[in-house]
Design an enzyme around this catalytic site. Structure first.
Site, mmCIF file in Angstrom:
data_model
loop_
_atom_site.group_PDB
_atom_site.id
_atom_site.type_symbol
_atom_site.label_atom_id
_atom_site.label_comp_id
_atom_site.label_asym_id
_atom_site.label_seq_id
_atom_site.Cartn_x
_atom_site.Cartn_y
_atom_site.Cartn_z
ATOM 1 C CG HIS A 11 -0.242 0.169 2.505
ATOM 2 N ND1 HIS A 11 0.467 -0.857 3.085
ATOM 3 C CD2 HIS A 11 -0.094 1.242 3.324
ATOM 4 C CE1 HIS A 11 1.005 -0.421 4.219
ATOM 5 N NE2 HIS A 11 0.677 0.844 4.375
ATOM 6 N N GLY A 13 3.422 1.761 -2.051
ATOM 7 C CA GLY A 13 4.062 1.906 -3.367
ATOM 8 C C GLY A 13 3.225 2.701 -4.358
ATOM 9 C CB SER A 107 4.893 -6.164 -16.084
ATOM 10 O OG SER A 107 5.797 -5.500 -16.927
ATOM 11 C CB SER A 108 3.573 -3.883 -20.996
ATOM 12 O OG SER A 108 4.575 -3.035 -20.512
ATOM 13 C CB CYS A 109 8.365 -6.555 -19.488
ATOM 14 S SG CYS A 109 8.168 -7.133 -17.822
ATOM 15 C CE1 TYR A 136 8.799 -6.733 -11.839
ATOM 16 C CE2 TYR A 136 8.170 -6.239 -14.098
ATOM 17 C CZ TYR A 136 7.951 -6.114 -12.743
ATOM 18 O OH TYR A 136 6.880 -5.381 -12.282
ATOM 19 C CE LYS A 140 5.130 -8.100 -11.794
ATOM 20 N NZ LYS A 140 4.213 -7.854 -10.686
ATOM 21 C CG HIS A 179 9.907 2.368 -14.397
ATOM 22 N ND1 HIS A 179 9.355 1.830 -13.261
ATOM 23 C CD2 HIS A 179 10.191 1.321 -15.201
ATOM 24 C CE1 HIS A 179 9.303 0.511 -13.389
ATOM 25 N NE2 HIS A 179 9.807 0.179 -14.556
#
Ligand code: GDP
Length: 316
Positions: A11, A13, A107-109, A136, A140, A179
């Site tokens: 919470h 982040g 994640s889009s990765c 990573y 995911k 980022h």
């Protein structure tokens, strides 16, 4: 709607704090949070005990180890270990405590490096992944696989949401590990204060990204929960706005008020050439992001100045 007991893991982040801002005064939710000192998410016994005691109706996993392109390369071992451990503990112990509804953040990765753009959910697992954040991405993909398997074997409603590149308050503003948006906001701000003539932008400036404000993601996740959305297939959540890194740099430069030049450091990695989500599933549900990129960056920059975040994390 009956008052839902909602546990937000992570919470403090970027995503978790946006969820907390949205739910804390909402009478539909009784929100549970735990600080890292109160609950170590890496420890399965502690997570088990917490879940058995609290038995929330809903869990949103916004906890994990995240970072930008350089952090993903530098700490690749920590990234895969911490993400796998935290998500395994939370998903498995939620199932054991009978939590029926859970949201896992992908994640889009997770999408293949050479994925047709915009990236549709059906393209997952169809090709090789981008190397700069492979560990990573594997963590995911595993989290999604676990949600899917638990839906199948245990009849749960554990969904995976794949957000576009996120930014917002309580982001990581570390000069190397962050980022691109927090990294640039900070660099332009310090350059303005120090009256520098140039600011360095990593890479060629050519890659394109779709950015989403964390508050818009929180809105989308709560919208899906309230709709009782049910699917083992991940769902993309984006803004539909795509910009190049050089256009982004110009926008941030203007908002921060820096009037020097941009230098592109092509020794730094570019990562994926283009990342843009196919948002047609959310569009079908009649949801769209409300905040434009310039508006969102303006809000985040104001928050940075008010919270004095740059003074709390010195450059080194
Ligand atoms: P990702 O590449 O989508 O995983 O995420 P990042 O936010 O780390 O990087 C996005 C793009 O911005 C990449 O092409 C980076 O090379 C570029 N970029 C330019 N300046 C920066 C910076 O200061 N920090 C980061 N992280 N990326 C930057």
């Amino acid at each position: 709607m009956k008052r839902q007991v909602l546990y937000i893991a992570g919470h403090t982040g970027l995503v978790g704090s946006a969820l907390l801002r949205r739910t804390i005064r909402d009478e539909n939710y009784a929100v549970i949070t735990r600080t890292r000192a109160e609950l170590d998410l890496m420890n399965s016994d502690s997570v088990a005990e917490f879940m058995q005691q609290e038995s929330p109706d809903r869990v949103i996993i916004a906890a994990g180890r995240v970072g930008g392109i350089l952090a993903n390369q530098t700490y690749c071992g920590e990234f895969i270990h911490q993400n796998l451990t935290i998500q395994n503990n939370l998903i498995h112990q939620s199932m054991k405590a009978g939590v029926k509804s859970l949201v896992f953040l992908g994640s889009s990765c997770m999408y293949p490096k050479h994925c047709p753009q915009p990236m549709s959910e059906s393209a997952l697992l169809t090709g090789l992944l981008e190397e700069t954040n492979l560990p990573y991405a594997i963590a995911k993909i595993s989290g999604w696989g676990m949600c899917q398997a638990y839906n199948q074997q245990y009849g749960m409603n554990y969904m995976t949401a794949i957000p576009a590149n996120l930014y917002g308050r309580n982001d990581n503003f570390h000069p190397q590990d962050s980022h691109v948006i927090p990294g640039m906001i900070r660099r332009f701000h310090e350059a303005k204060i120090q009256q520098l003539k140039e600011v360095v932008v990593w890479g060629t400036g050519k890659p394109k990204r779709e950015f989403l404000l964390s508050d818009d993601l929180a809105d989308a996740l709560l919208f899906l929960l309230e709709k009782n959305y049910h699917s083992s297939q991940p769902i993309n959540i984006g803004s539909g706005q795509e910009v190049s890194i050089s256009e982004l740099a110009e926008t941030i430069k203007e908002i921060v008020g820096f009037d020097g030049h941009l230098i592109f450091d092509t020794h730094k990695p570019d990562g994926m050439p283009l990342k843009r989500l196919d948002n047609s599933q959310m569009e079908k549900l009649a949801w769209s992001a409300k905040t434009s990129l310039a508006e969102g960056i303006q809000k985040v920059y104001e928050w940075c100045l008010n919270s004095k975040i740059f003074e709390k994390i010195p450059f080194y």
